[in-house]
Design a protein around this motif. Structure first.
Motif, short mmCIF file in Angstrom:
data_model
loop_
_atom_site.label_atom_id
_atom_site.label_comp_id
_atom_site.label_asym_id
_atom_site.label_seq_id
_atom_site.Cartn_x
_atom_site.Cartn_y
_atom_site.Cartn_z
N UNK A 136 0.86 -1.18 0.00
CA UNK A 136 0.00 0.00 0.00
C UNK A 136 0.89 1.23 0.00
N UNK A 137 0.58 2.23 -0.82
CA UNK A 137 1.40 3.43 -0.87
C UNK A 137 0.53 4.66 -0.99
N UNK A 138 1.06 5.79 -0.53
CA UNK A 138 0.31 7.05 -0.58
C UNK A 138 1.28 8.21 -0.68
N UNK A 139 0.87 9.26 -1.35
CA UNK A 139 1.67 10.47 -1.40
C UNK A 139 1.80 11.04 0.00
N UNK A 140 3.01 11.43 0.37
CA UNK A 140 3.25 11.93 1.72
C UNK A 140 2.79 13.37 1.87
N UNK A 141 2.58 13.78 3.11
CA UNK A 141 2.18 15.15 3.44
C UNK A 141 2.44 15.37 4.92
N UNK A 142 2.23 16.60 5.42
CA UNK A 142 2.44 16.88 6.84
C UNK A 142 1.61 15.96 7.73
N UNK A 143 2.28 15.24 8.61
CA UNK A 143 1.64 14.37 9.62
C UNK A 143 0.79 13.25 8.99
N UNK A 144 1.13 12.85 7.77
CA UNK A 144 0.42 11.74 7.14
C UNK A 144 1.05 10.43 7.59
N UNK A 145 0.23 9.46 7.94
CA UNK A 145 0.70 8.13 8.31
C UNK A 145 -0.04 7.10 7.46
N UNK A 146 0.58 5.94 7.33
CA UNK A 146 0.01 4.84 6.56
C UNK A 146 0.00 3.61 7.46
N UNK A 147 -1.15 2.94 7.57
CA UNK A 147 -1.28 1.80 8.48
C UNK A 147 -2.05 0.66 7.84
N UNK A 148 -1.69 -0.57 8.25
CA UNK A 148 -2.46 -1.75 7.89
C UNK A 148 -3.20 -2.25 9.13
N UNK A 149 -4.51 -2.59 8.96
CA UNK A 149 -5.33 -3.10 10.04
C UNK A 149 -5.97 -4.43 9.64
N UNK A 150 -6.15 -5.30 10.62
CA UNK A 150 -7.05 -6.44 10.49
C UNK A 150 -8.08 -6.29 11.58
N UNK A 151 -9.32 -5.94 11.17
CA UNK A 151 -10.31 -5.55 12.15
C UNK A 151 -9.87 -4.26 12.83
N UNK A 152 -9.82 -4.24 14.17
CA UNK A 152 -9.35 -3.07 14.89
C UNK A 152 -7.88 -3.17 15.28
N UNK A 153 -7.25 -4.28 14.93
CA UNK A 153 -5.85 -4.49 15.28
C UNK A 153 -4.94 -3.84 14.24
N UNK A 154 -4.09 -2.92 14.70
CA UNK A 154 -3.12 -2.31 13.80
C UNK A 154 -1.95 -3.27 13.64
N UNK A 155 -1.66 -3.65 12.39
CA UNK A 155 -0.60 -4.61 12.11
C UNK A 155 0.76 -3.94 11.94
N UNK A 156 0.80 -2.81 11.28
CA UNK A 156 2.03 -2.04 11.14
C UNK A 156 1.69 -0.63 10.72
N UNK A 157 2.68 0.25 10.76
CA UNK A 157 2.45 1.66 10.46
C UNK A 157 3.75 2.29 10.01
N UNK A 158 3.65 3.32 9.16
CA UNK A 158 4.84 4.06 8.76
C UNK A 158 4.48 5.51 8.51
N UNK A 159 5.48 6.38 8.64
CA UNK A 159 5.36 7.80 8.32
C UNK A 159 6.77 8.31 8.07
N UNK A 160 6.87 9.49 7.50
CA UNK A 160 8.20 10.04 7.22
C UNK A 160 8.13 11.57 7.22
N UNK A 161 9.12 12.23 7.84
CA UNK A 161 9.16 13.70 7.79
C UNK A 161 9.60 14.23 6.43
N UNK A 162 10.15 13.35 5.58
CA UNK A 162 10.58 13.75 4.24
C UNK A 162 9.37 13.76 3.31
#
Length: 241
Positions: A136-162
């Protein structure tokens, strides 16, 4: 002289001297025990050029190798990687030998000379049985995060200041099942979700074979966020031994 200049210009373009795309991540899928080569796109390194290789499971922030003034250094900064790495002295490309699942993640080549360019790779390593990965990918922006969930369980997450990079987050799925996974791109005021399930994207054919194969199916959503418009793309890879 004109012909010579044109040939030089063509050579510079093919060697990537004018810079690589910094927002494109190449996904590579391999099995445990294989070797993989991550190419820099550089034709030949001079003494002034420096190349850093960075690695991270979700964010490439650990220096694992570099070449500067034609001298190569391999660092023991991540478990089991040092003895598996080999760096090409002419191009700076990185070879990973006898790779394991713990070495799945994002690898970035930071190429520095008169300007800085990047080559990015998402390496997926599988144990040889059934295993799948969704990117899964998304264009970055201020305070944007990207996460994978199964139900309500967060499996992983990423963000970048760049903000110049595209956020990218892989999800490895060990078994073909009925679960529905959600990828969520969010900032403090908005979010957008796309989902993946085998039933929706890779149903079984009547002969019980997978319909996805080793091709990618792309689903695109548009997110209206504070910073403007961001695109979320989901790439599915089905890996079978």
């Amino acid at each position: 002289m004109l012909v010579s200049n044109r040939l030089s210009l063509i050579l510079l373009i093919f060697c990537g001297v004018f810079g690589a795309e910094t927002d494109e991540i190449k996904t590579i899928s391999v099995k445990t025990g294989d070797s993989v080569v991550l190419h820099t796109g550089v034709c030949e390194i001079n003494r002034e050029k420096q190349i850093l290789w960075l690695f991270g499971a979700e964010d490439p922030d650990t220096l694992i190798a570099e070449i500067y003034k034609l001298s190569i250094s391999i660092y023991d900064t991540y478990e089991g990687l040092k003895d598996r790495l080999q760096m090409d002295q002419q191009t700076g490309s990185l070879t990973i030998r006898n790779i394991t699942t713990s070495h799945s993640g994002l690898y970035t080549a930071q190429i520095m000379n008169s300007m800085t360019t990047f080559k990015r790779f998402s390496v997926m390593v599988y144990d040889g049985g059934f295993s799948s990965a969704v990117m899964c990918s998304a264009e970055n922006g201020p305070e944007v995060s990207l996460s994978w969930f199964k139900g309500r369980e967060r499996l992983n997450q990423t963000s970048s200041p760049d903000l110049s990079v595209t956020l990218s987050l892989p999800l490895e799925i060990k078994d073909r099942n009925n679960d529905v996974f959600h990828c969520v791109a969010a900032n403090p005021v908005s979010n957008k979700t796309t989902q993946f399930s085998f039933q929706e994207h890779c149903p079984l054919n009547t002969d019980s074979s997978h319909s996805c194969g080793f091709t990618e199916a792309v689903i695109r959503l548009v997110i209206s966020a504070l910073v403007g418009v961001a695109t979320v793309a989901m790439l599915f890879y089905d890996v079978r031994s």
